[in-house]
Enzyme design. Structure first.
Site, PDB file in Angstrom:
ATOM      1  N   SER A  78       0.885  -1.167   0.000  1.00 52.84           N
ATOM      2  CA  SER A  78       0.000   0.000   0.000  1.00 52.84           C
ATOM      3  C   SER A  78       0.917   1.209   0.000  1.00 52.84           C
ATOM      4  O   SER A  78       2.093   1.094   0.362  1.00 52.84           O
ATOM      5  CB  SER A  78      -0.833  -0.002   1.298  1.00 52.84           C
ATOM      6  OG  SER A  78      -1.371   1.281   1.565  1.00 52.84           O
ATOM      7  N   TYR A 116      -1.817  -0.911  10.655  1.00 60.76           N
ATOM      8  CA  TYR A 116      -1.755  -1.118   9.203  1.00 60.76           C
ATOM      9  C   TYR A 116      -0.453  -0.552   8.640  1.00 60.76           C
ATOM     10  O   TYR A 116       0.256  -1.212   7.878  1.00 60.76           O
ATOM     11  CB  TYR A 116      -2.970  -0.439   8.565  1.00 60.76           C
ATOM     12  CG  TYR A 116      -3.183  -0.722   7.097  1.00 60.76           C
ATOM     13  CD1 TYR A 116      -3.900  -1.829   6.675  1.00 60.76           C
ATOM     14  CD2 TYR A 116      -2.687   0.147   6.128  1.00 60.76           C
ATOM     15  CE1 TYR A 116      -4.129  -2.075   5.328  1.00 60.76           C
ATOM     16  CE2 TYR A 116      -2.910  -0.084   4.784  1.00 60.76           C
ATOM     17  CZ  TYR A 116      -3.629  -1.192   4.381  1.00 60.76           C
ATOM     18  OH  TYR A 116      -3.847  -1.425   3.040  1.00 60.76           O
TER      19      TYR A 116
END
Ligand code: NAD
Length: 260
Positions: A142, A155
């Site tokens: 990401s 995350y």
């Protein structure tokens, strides 16, 4: 292009993983699906991918929070398809909270599914790749592997760790024909992001449309979601021979997010 290759895509019952599994099947690879979901829907997905690619498509229900299940997933794929030539570590979850309130079990689950499971899968798949002299490892990271956002401590930490793992594995395998890369999308419209729109709407007290433009896509200069098909096409490219010299890379596909 990938005829005769066998791919394992974790978290491929939904979103980006599902799109990558379809694109790999259409490129000629046999595919092992994995992920959570309704068994009847998963069976429909399995059959439709097999039709779309004219390839073998299987499904394995391993829960990636369990290291032993990850190892079994790789071993069972080698047994069922003959090899794991392409490993896509894609499964992921998200949870948004100020760090001081972050539930520790959510932290553990995020590290377990996105970072630990990737390590366990790579560890199990690399010996076969080395033996056969060819392999592709793709970690779905990401932009949050490259830059941070508030309230996403688990995350961001897991994704930064996954880029570190990518680079380390790439260096270890650099003299072989096994590559290891990270794909770093900005916001892609998937069920995971749909859930975030709602939770961010609650956090900011804003309607959905404003959350999309002003919160989620605030840092994405293109002001449009990345499409699943675009990420899948990049994954297929990384599996091809034209990408043999690309290894240890963290490749943004983010509408300009990390160009700022
Ligand atoms: P998604 O929610 O649509 O799919 C996630 C997949 O992971 C599902 O198949 C789910 O069943 C599986 N999964 C979750 N927990 C699991 C477990 N314990 N065991 C096995 N499988 C499990 O999400 P998505 O948006 O397609 O995200 C896929 C990957 O891409 C994730 O790693 C995510 O972090 C990353 N990513 C997504 C975006 C985005 O905007 N959607 C952006 C950047 C990176």
């Amino acid at each position: 292009m990938l005829q005769g290759k066998n791919a394992l895509v974790t978290g491929s019952t939904s979103g980006i993983g599902r799109g990558i599994a379809l694109a790999l099947a259409q490129a000629g690879a046999n595919v092992m699906l994995n992920g959570l979901g309704d068994p009847a829907e998963i069976e429909r997905l399995r059959a439709s991918l097999a039709d779309a690619g004219g390839v073998a498509v299987r499904y394995h229900p391993a829960d990636l929070r369990q290291p032993a299940e990850v190892a079994r997933l790789v071993a069972d794929t080698e047994q069922a398809l003959g090899a794991v030539d392409i490993l896509v570590n894609n499964a992921g979850i998200q949870f948004v909270s100020p760090v001081e309130d972050f539930p520790t079990e959510r932290w553990d689950a995020i590290q377990g599914i996105m970072l630990d499971a990737s390590f366990h899968a790579i560890r199990a798949a690399v010996p076969g790749m080395k033996r056969r002299g060819w392999g592709r490892i793709i970690n779905l990271v990401s932009v949050h592997g490259l830059v941070a956002s508030p309230f996403k401590s688990a995350y961001v930490a897991a994704k930064h760790g996954l880029i570190g793992l990518t680079r380390s594995v790439a260096l270890e395998l650099a003299e072989t024909a096994v590559t290891c890369n990270a794909i770093c999308p900005g916001y892609v419209q998937t069920p995971l992001v749909e859930a975030q729109i709602d939770s961010q709407a609650a956090v900011h007290g804003l309607p959905r449309e404003r959350v999309i433009r002003e919160v989620l896509l605030a840092a994405q200069p293109s002001k449009r979601f990345v499409q699943v098909e675009e990420v899948a096409a990049l994954a297929v490219f990384l599996c091809g021979e034209a990408a043999r010299s690309i290894t240890g890379a963290a490749i943004p596909i983010d509408g300009g997010w990390t160009a700022r």
